[in-house]
Design a protein around this motif. Structure first.
Motif, PDB file in Angstrom:
ATOM      1  N   ARG A  88      55.149  63.976  42.063  1.00 42.32           N
ATOM      2  CA  ARG A  88      56.593  64.642  42.775  1.00 42.32           C
ATOM      3  C   ARG A  88      56.136  64.982  44.272  1.00 42.32           C
ATOM      4  O   ARG A  88      57.044  64.812  44.840  1.00 42.32           O
ATOM      5  CB  ARG A  88      56.841  65.754  41.580  1.00 42.32           C
ATOM      6  CG  ARG A  88      57.957  66.747  42.266  1.00 42.32           C
ATOM      7  CD  ARG A  88      58.087  67.899  41.379  1.00 42.32           C
ATOM      8  NE  ARG A  88      59.332  68.613  41.895  1.00 42.32           N
ATOM      9  CZ  ARG A  88      60.096  69.343  41.250  1.00 42.32           C
ATOM     10  NH1 ARG A  88      59.762  69.618  39.860  1.00 42.32           N
ATOM     11  NH2 ARG A  88      60.987  69.884  41.663  1.00 42.32           N
ATOM     12  N   GLU A  89      54.825  65.361  44.532  1.00 40.31           N
ATOM     13  CA  GLU A  89      54.566  65.914  45.945  1.00 40.31           C
ATOM     14  C   GLU A  89      54.631  64.460  46.752  1.00 40.31           C
ATOM     15  O   GLU A  89      55.105  64.655  47.761  1.00 40.31           O
ATOM     16  CB  GLU A  89      53.027  66.178  45.763  1.00 40.31           C
ATOM     17  CG  GLU A  89      52.924  67.743  45.767  1.00 40.31           C
ATOM     18  CD  GLU A  89      53.956  68.806  46.422  1.00 40.31           C
ATOM     19  OE1 GLU A  89      53.907  68.521  47.729  1.00 40.31           O
ATOM     20  OE2 GLU A  89      54.508  69.573  45.999  1.00 40.31           O
ATOM     21  N   GLN A  90      54.192  63.355  46.282  1.00 37.93           N
ATOM     22  CA  GLN A  90      54.216  62.179  47.088  1.00 37.93           C
ATOM     23  C   GLN A  90      55.670  61.791  47.300  1.00 37.93           C
ATOM     24  O   GLN A  90      56.092  61.314  48.244  1.00 37.93           O
ATOM     25  CB  GLN A  90      53.885  60.962  46.360  1.00 37.93           C
ATOM     26  CG  GLN A  90      52.413  60.895  46.331  1.00 37.93           C
ATOM     27  CD  GLN A  90      51.781  59.585  45.666  1.00 37.93           C
ATOM     28  OE1 GLN A  90      52.412  59.369  44.494  1.00 37.93           O
ATOM     29  NE2 GLN A  90      50.754  59.037  46.133  1.00 37.93           N
TER      30      GLN A  90
ATOM     31  N   VAL B 123      64.387  56.699  48.187  1.00 32.94           N
ATOM     32  CA  VAL B 123      63.199  56.879  47.572  1.00 32.94           C
ATOM     33  C   VAL B 123      62.947  57.028  46.133  1.00 32.94           C
ATOM     34  O   VAL B 123      61.867  56.468  45.726  1.00 32.94           O
ATOM     35  CB  VAL B 123      62.687  58.050  48.422  1.00 32.94           C
ATOM     36  CG1 VAL B 123      61.380  58.603  47.838  1.00 32.94           C
ATOM     37  CG2 VAL B 123      62.506  57.909  49.777  1.00 32.94           C
ATOM     38  N   THR B 124      63.858  57.548  45.516  1.00 30.72           N
ATOM     39  CA  THR B 124      63.681  57.708  44.063  1.00 30.72           C
ATOM     40  C   THR B 124      63.741  56.416  43.396  1.00 30.72           C
ATOM     41  O   THR B 124      63.352  56.245  42.037  1.00 30.72           O
ATOM     42  CB  THR B 124      64.774  58.555  43.528  1.00 30.72           C
ATOM     43  OG1 THR B 124      66.058  58.217  43.837  1.00 30.72           O
ATOM     44  CG2 THR B 124      64.731  60.081  43.953  1.00 30.72           C
ATOM     45  N   ALA B 125      64.377  55.255  43.955  1.00 30.01           N
ATOM     46  CA  ALA B 125      64.635  54.178  43.356  1.00 30.01           C
ATOM     47  C   ALA B 125      63.172  53.330  43.095  1.00 30.01           C
ATOM     48  O   ALA B 125      62.954  52.622  42.475  1.00 30.01           O
ATOM     49  CB  ALA B 125      65.633  53.435  44.078  1.00 30.01           C
TER      50      ALA B 125
ATOM     51  N   ALA C 261      61.186  57.471  36.558  1.00 30.11           N
ATOM     52  CA  ALA C 261      61.787  58.730  36.042  1.00 30.11           C
ATOM     53  C   ALA C 261      60.710  59.810  35.778  1.00 30.11           C
ATOM     54  O   ALA C 261      60.853  60.814  36.374  1.00 30.11           O
ATOM     55  CB  ALA C 261      62.665  58.598  35.033  1.00 30.11           C
ATOM     56  N   ARG C 262      59.461  59.558  35.196  1.00 28.37           N
ATOM     57  CA  ARG C 262      58.366  60.480  34.949  1.00 28.37           C
ATOM     58  C   ARG C 262      57.802  60.957  36.276  1.00 28.37           C
ATOM     59  O   ARG C 262      57.391  62.066  36.133  1.00 28.37           O
ATOM     60  CB  ARG C 262      57.356  59.928  33.809  1.00 28.37           C
ATOM     61  CG  ARG C 262      56.630  58.881  34.529  1.00 28.37           C
ATOM     62  CD  ARG C 262      55.638  58.174  33.448  1.00 28.37           C
ATOM     63  NE  ARG C 262      55.063  57.195  34.096  1.00 28.37           N
ATOM     64  CZ  ARG C 262      53.818  56.990  34.785  1.00 28.37           C
ATOM     65  NH1 ARG C 262      53.524  58.076  35.219  1.00 28.37           N
ATOM     66  NH2 ARG C 262      53.443  55.664  35.394  1.00 28.37           N
ATOM     67  N   ALA C 263      57.864  60.266  37.389  1.00 26.57           N
ATOM     68  CA  ALA C 263      57.292  60.766  38.698  1.00 26.57           C
ATOM     69  C   ALA C 263      58.068  62.222  39.054  1.00 26.57           C
ATOM     70  O   ALA C 263      57.298  62.615  39.636  1.00 26.57           O
ATOM     71  CB  ALA C 263      57.526  59.571  39.766  1.00 26.57           C
ATOM     72  N   LEU C 264      59.157  62.243  38.547  1.00 30.21           N
ATOM     73  CA  LEU C 264      59.855  63.634  39.122  1.00 30.21           C
ATOM     74  C   LEU C 264      59.307  64.764  38.494  1.00 30.21           C
ATOM     75  O   LEU C 264      59.317  65.905  38.776  1.00 30.21           O
ATOM     76  CB  LEU C 264      61.512  63.444  38.893  1.00 30.21           C
ATOM     77  CG  LEU C 264      62.022  62.364  39.677  1.00 30.21           C
ATOM     78  CD1 LEU C 264      63.381  62.204  39.166  1.00 30.21           C
ATOM     79  CD2 LEU C 264      61.934  62.703  41.285  1.00 30.21           C
ATOM     80  N   TYR C 265      58.589  64.513  37.355  1.00 30.26           N
ATOM     81  CA  TYR C 265      57.879  65.799  36.477  1.00 30.26           C
ATOM     82  C   TYR C 265      56.438  65.853  36.512  1.00 30.26           C
ATOM     83  O   TYR C 265      55.904  66.556  35.881  1.00 30.26           O
ATOM     84  CB  TYR C 265      58.631  65.570  35.171  1.00 30.26           C
ATOM     85  CG  TYR C 265      60.086  65.602  35.215  1.00 30.26           C
ATOM     86  CD1 TYR C 265      60.987  66.649  35.385  1.00 30.26           C
ATOM     87  CD2 TYR C 265      60.909  64.305  34.920  1.00 30.26           C
ATOM     88  CE1 TYR C 265      62.243  66.532  35.645  1.00 30.26           C
ATOM     89  CE2 TYR C 265      62.401  64.185  34.977  1.00 30.26           C
ATOM     90  CZ  TYR C 265      62.967  65.465  35.206  1.00 30.26           C
ATOM     91  OH  TYR C 265      64.427  65.451  35.322  1.00 30.26           O
TER      92      TYR C 265
END
Length: 170
Positions: free
Chosen positions: A163-165, A149-151, A155-159
């Motif tokens: 992040r909720e998605q 999923v993280t791939a 990287a900015r999506a984690l912050y």
């Protein structure tokens, strides 16, 4: 196993009681009779098992796993059977892992998973995976899903608000 030992001890105590009654004085026969009742009580106690609240039991009788699971409470079981108890309460698995982002950047991620064992599937889990199902199935699958999923995200999506998605997809 304790059941068999207790039955043997009861038989031995009964034999000693009857022999002591004929040959010896009353104290020896009373002691043998007391040993008989204690051994018999221990043998009878092996016929019951207690499953604590939030746990489930699986009956394994010499490799033959019962299709029925034992629910919390007191249950009558074959004293020769082994009752394997599983925790069915909600558990937390915390992981710290390095995961790839869409850009290929390694991201240090601390994540946790809440899970619980289904009462109905406990015997299937025991038959197919074993008692250590968390380390054999849940941990590897969780790691694989998180990396997959993280791939898909930068990287900015984690912050950010994404992040909720990301959490929902995981």
């Amino acid at each position: 196993m304790l059941f068999v030992v207790a039955l043997l001890a009861a038989v031995v105590a009964a034999v000693v009681y009857f022999n002591a009654k004929k040959r010896f004085s009353k104290p020896e026969s009373t002691f043998a009779l007391l040993g008989f009742f204690v051994a018999l009580l221990v043998a009878l106690m092996q016929c019951w098992t207690v499953i604590a609240a939030g746990h489930v039991g699986v009956i394994d009788f010499f490799g033959n796993v019962s299709d029925n699971t034992l629910y919390p409470g007191v249950s009558f079981v074959n004293p020769m059977a082994n009752v394997v108890k599983f925790d069915a309460r909600t558990q937390e698995l915390k992981e710290t892992m390095t995961v790839p982002s869409k850009e290929g950047l390694p991201i240090e991620l601390e994540i946790s998973l809440l899970f619980s064992l289904s009462f109905e599937n406990a015997n299937k889990i025991y038959k197919t995976v074993g008692e250590d199902y968390v380390q054999r199935i849940i941990v590897p699958q969780f790691r694989s899903v998180v990396r997959g999923v993280t791939a898909q995200y930068e990287a900015r999506a984690l912050y950010t608000a994404e992040r909720e998605q990301l959490a929902k997809k995981i």
